[in-house]
Design an enzyme around this catalytic site. Structure first.
Site, PDB file in Angstrom:
ATOM      1  CE  LYS A 132      47.103 -47.974  27.765  1.00  0.00           C
ATOM      2  NZ  LYS A 132      46.155 -47.390  28.739  1.00  0.00           N
ATOM      3  CB  SER A 207      43.979 -50.360  29.200  1.00  0.00           C
ATOM      4  OG  SER A 207      44.136 -48.951  29.240  1.00  0.00           O
ATOM      5  CB  SER A 231      44.041 -47.371  32.090  1.00  0.00           C
ATOM      6  OG  SER A 231      42.780 -47.874  31.730  1.00  0.00           O
TER       7      SER A 231
END
EC number: 3.5.1.99
Length: 527
Positions: A132, A207, A231
């Protein structure tokens, strides 16, 4: 003279704002140019590899599970070089369609050469891994989709990346995120919106949305996301993947400015559960414990994971706060029946006071100061639509929020205390109130654990928000993620597995969906 002075001051303000916007635009264009150059460089490297070895069976490699791929790499029937360039080629194709890769990591070639020369093969030897956007990799930015983070790149690898490399993995791509990470859509003004590979009209979740899209489309076999309110689990749900949010600090986290009372956790995302287990097994090693002494030195418990002993499984298909879709409730019930058929004991469970968890414990933790600290990260930035409603609410002056709370209080009562935006959140006005708030979180955890122990549960079966929303809707329904927020407040490990797919009968039942109140929020969820 006064009029001239005022006009001059106004003109100066206009020019200053114009220059500021121009500077922001310049930074954003530079970031995109760097990304595009990286994509071209990777495409060229893959092309050269293809010319050298034209006979690579791409589809055969991409179809292997992580365990199968690991076995072939360990025995030498596949080379790390072939696997890496096969996945880079696929990732290039996927990101052209979905915009899921924020930046490729050219240093992956250095890591490839390093592991080719090593005698010992780690558990993830030769496995390409995506990470990420905000997980630190030396020489690369941790942007969080924010212009103010486009400055200095990371000076060294994060602990987690160091351990991945020690185990022979090859980090090769950093994936896209929503602006500020506080959204479960996936869009930011710098790198744009990530689309679902399954349906471009749908959200990938967030996210860790870039991870979700890349893995779901086959461009990565293993990814690392983070989870503060869902997330990892929401992109896994929206993209049909498996994801695990461990207990916070089970894996090392290099994240600053995060409330310790509802901590962030890093965890793996993949196509099957065995992949998550292998990743955790690899990460929970002596290297991790030495590099970060705050991580408890507890290796992966293979005995517990492999056990087939009957379990007492608590279950619920609604938390009573935000009723979920018919297909999700069906998935829980089908899983309950499958577990019973396998010899496990299923026990009904009702999670206590979820409206209190969402509004008073979770959201108040992040917006204890009325959102001022969060707003600071948007200074000198363009606000993305995926976070604009929350940003606008936070920008309401304190007096305005008090008046709004008074006006909405009767309505809030009618909606069973389901306040749905951050303007309704009470703030901590003193240090004592903050201490009291932290104590309330501890009390709730104790209450939940007591109920769990009374029922002698081993594990909980519960729903997650899904299927994927149409893009734009996550911004309108922030607290629809009550099903995932709960386990961040509790700091319990929580995972997601895909069960079944939506049927025509589910769609017909959705037409009759009323929710719990038949209010605008239920109608919006239905849409």
């Amino acid at each position: 003279a006064v009029l001239v002075l005022l006009c001059g001051s106004a003109a100066a303000v206009v020019v200053w704002k114009w220059l500021g916007k121009r500077q922001i635009k310049k930074k954003m264009e530079e970031a995109r140019r760097t990304r595009d150059e990286g994509v071209k460089k990777m495409a060229k490297i893959v092309q050269q590899f293809r010319e050298q070895i034209p006979s690579v069976q791409t589809d055969a490699i991409l179809s292997l599970s992580l365990l199968e791929l690991t076995e072939k790499l360990q025995e030498g029937s596949l080379s790390p070089r072939t696997v890496l360039y096969t996945y880079i080629e696929k990732a290039l194709e996927v990101t052209r369609q979905t915009n899921c890769v924020r930046h490729f990591i050219p240093e992956c070639e250095e890591q490839l050469q390093r592991i080719e020369q090593q005698k010992e093969k780690g558990l993830l030897y030769g496995i390409p891994v995506s990470i990420k956007d905000h997980i630190g990799h030396k020489g690369h930015l941790l942007t969080c989709g924010l212009v103010q983070c486009l400055g200095a790149p990371a000076q060294e690898d994060s602990v987690l990346v160091k351990v991945l490399k020690k185990q022979g993995a090859i980090p090769f791509a950093m994936t896209n995120v929503p602006q500020s990470l506080f959204c479960y859509d996936c869009s930011n003004p710098i790198f744009g919106k990530t689309l679902s590979p399954l349906n471009h009209q749908k959200s990938t979740g967030g996210s860790s949305g870039g991870e979700g899209a890349l893995i779901a489309a086959g461009g990565s076999i293993l990814g690392i996301g983070s989870d503060s309110g869902g997330s990892i689990r929401l992109p896994s749900s929206f993209c049909g993947l498996c994801g695990l949010k461990p207990t916070a600090q089970r894996l090392s986290v290099d994240i600053c400015s995060h409330p310790p009372s509802v901590p962030c956790a890093l965890g793996p995302m993949a196509r099957d559960v065995d992949s998550l287990a292998l990743c955790m097994k690899a990460l929970l090693c002596q290297e991790m414990f030495q590099l970060d002494p705050t991580v408890p030195p507890m290796p992966f418990n293979e005995e517990v994971y492999s056990s087939s002993a009957p379990l007492r499984v608590g279950y619920y298909d609604s938390d009573g706060y935000f009723p979920l879709t018919p297909c999700m409730r069906r998935a829980v019930q089908e899983t309950r029946l499958a577990l019973q058929a396998a010899g496990h004991e299923l026990v009904p469970f009702s999670p206590p006071r979820i409206n209190y968890v969402v509004n008073e414990l979770f959201l108040k933790t992040f917006f204890a100061d009325g959102g001022r600290a969060w707003l600071d990260v948007f200074k000198g930035d363009t606000t993305d639509p995926c976070v604009k409603p929350q940003v606008n609410y936070c920008r309401i002056p304190r007096l305005g929020k008090k008046l709004l709370a008074l006006i909405l209080k009767p309505l809030q009562f009618l909606l069973l205390f389901r306040s749905k935006n951050v303007a309704m959140i009470s703030i901590c006005r003193s240090l004592k109130e903050m201490w009291d708030h932290n104590h309330q979180i501890e009390e709730y955890r104790a209450e939940f654990i007591t109920r769990w122990k009374e029922l002698q549960l081993d594990v909980m079966l519960c729903p997650v928000l899904g299927p994927a929303f149409t893009t734009g809707y996550p911004a309108k329904l922030l607290t629809a993620v009550s099903s995932t927020m709960l386990y961040n407040v509790l700091n319990f490990p929580a995972g997601v597995v895909p069960v079944s797919t939506v049927t025509e009968a589910d769609e017909e039942e959705l037409k009759l969906y009323q929710g719990c109140c038949g209010d605008p929020w239920d109608q919006m969820l239905k849409q």
